[in-house]
Design a protein around this motif. Structure first.
Motif, short mmCIF file in Angstrom:
data_model
loop_
_atom_site.label_atom_id
_atom_site.label_comp_id
_atom_site.label_asym_id
_atom_site.label_seq_id
_atom_site.Cartn_x
_atom_site.Cartn_y
_atom_site.Cartn_z
N ARG A 179 0.56 -1.21 0.22
CA ARG A 179 0.13 0.01 0.21
C ARG A 179 0.59 1.33 -0.05
O ARG A 179 0.80 2.33 -0.74
N GLN A 180 2.28 1.51 1.18
CA GLN A 180 3.17 2.75 0.89
C GLN A 180 3.56 2.74 -0.46
O GLN A 180 3.30 3.82 -1.28
N PHE A 181 3.95 1.55 -0.88
CA PHE A 181 4.51 1.26 -2.36
C PHE A 181 3.51 1.98 -3.55
O PHE A 181 3.90 2.92 -4.60
N SER A 182 2.30 1.65 -3.49
CA SER A 182 1.29 2.01 -4.62
C SER A 182 0.79 3.64 -4.52
O SER A 182 0.51 4.82 -5.36
N ASN A 183 0.78 4.21 -3.20
CA ASN A 183 0.70 5.30 -2.71
C ASN A 183 1.90 6.63 -2.72
O ASN A 183 1.74 7.87 -2.77
N PHE A 229 1.56 3.41 -10.93
CA PHE A 229 0.80 2.34 -9.59
C PHE A 229 -0.33 1.61 -10.77
O PHE A 229 -0.26 1.39 -10.84
N ALA A 230 -0.68 2.97 -11.17
CA ALA A 230 -2.42 2.59 -11.71
C ALA A 230 -1.64 1.84 -13.37
O ALA A 230 -2.23 0.87 -13.92
N ALA A 231 -0.29 2.38 -13.63
CA ALA A 231 -0.06 2.00 -15.27
C ALA A 231 0.99 0.83 -15.15
O ALA A 231 0.71 0.68 -15.97
N GLN A 232 0.74 0.12 -13.69
CA GLN A 232 2.02 -0.98 -14.48
C GLN A 232 0.70 -2.05 -14.53
O GLN A 232 -0.28 -2.02 -13.90
#
Ligand SMILES: N[C@@H](CCC(=O)N[C@@H](CS)C(=O)NCC(=O)O)C(=O)O
Length: 223
Positions: A162-166, A172-175
């Motif tokens: 979650r920290q990584f995505s934030n 992150f959404a484009a991966q």
């Protein structure tokens, strides 16, 4: 009755996973919210290394590693079946706490690390995200709906992902990680996560005890 005492910090991912496992176990405990720059003396006496979470048991035993707190709670009481695939889960948590966390910290806080290259550390941290995404692809769909938070398996490392995505939501959404993206959304929306993220005033000696997992403050079952 004397209860276990958890020293915790709301936004710490290690403390989050300890709180998730304690919630899933249903074990009642006293919650003491800590301000990291002003740690309570009682906590430092119990665990001089000064990191959260710390669990102090009524017999005086101190558990000051988040994974040990998870295992203590779930081995004592595991009504939600959180120890399924324990060996594989522990192996994944070791990867999370090792290489992934190393690169996550340098990606998220490059100013704290001399010469840290954000893009390089993000790419190295992404290796673990990729592993989790593949694992999720290979997990039967009904497993999600049966147990929305997936036990120690995911509670152990979702707070870190979650920290990584934030850190950069657009990137992150484009991966190419649809399963991981969906699982993170499920995790963040879960009753378990919203429950363990409730806010508490910082603890002070003499303050009224905040009891967690009692009928007054929580609910059970959690899924
Ligand atoms: N290995 C420990 C790590 C815990 C940890 O590093 N917690 C951080 C907060 S996320 C901390 O307390 N740092 C001390 C500080 O910032 O003063 C565990 O798993 O419990």
């Amino acid at each position: 009755m004397t209860l276990p005492i958890l020293y915790s910090f709301r936004r710490c991912p290690y403390a989050m996973r300890a709180r998730l496992a304690l919630l899933a176990s249903g074990i009642e405990y006293e919650h003491r919210e800590v301000v990291l720059r002003d740690k309570p003396a009682d906590m430092l006496v119990a665990s001089p290394k000064g990191t959260v979470p710390v669990l102090v048991l009524p017999n005086g035993q101190v558990i000051d590693q988040s994974l040990d707190i998870m295992l203590w709670a779930l081995r004592r009481n595991n009504p939600n079946g959180w120890l399924e695939n324990e060996e594989d889960a522990l192996n994944m948590i070791v990867q999370c706490d090792g290489d992934f966390k190393f690169h996550l910290d340098r990606y998220k806080y490059p100013n704290r690390y001399d010469g840290a290259n954000v893009v390089e550390h993000r790419a190295k941290a992404a290796v673990f995200a990729d592993v989790v995404n593949v694992k999720l692809q290979n997990t039967p769909q009904n497993y999600y709906t049966f147990n929305s938070c997936l036990g120690i398996y995911y509670a152990g490392y979702m707070p870190f992902l979650r920290q990584f995505s934030n850190t950069d939501k657009v990137w992150f959404a484009a991966q190419p990680w649809p399963d991981l993206q969906a699982q993170l959304a499920t995790f963040e929306a879960s009753k378990a996560f919203t429950t363990i993220m409730q806010t508490y005033a910082p603890w002070q000696a003499g303050a009224e005890a905040v009891i967690v997992n009692s009928a007054k403050y929580s609910f059970f079952p959690i899924f």
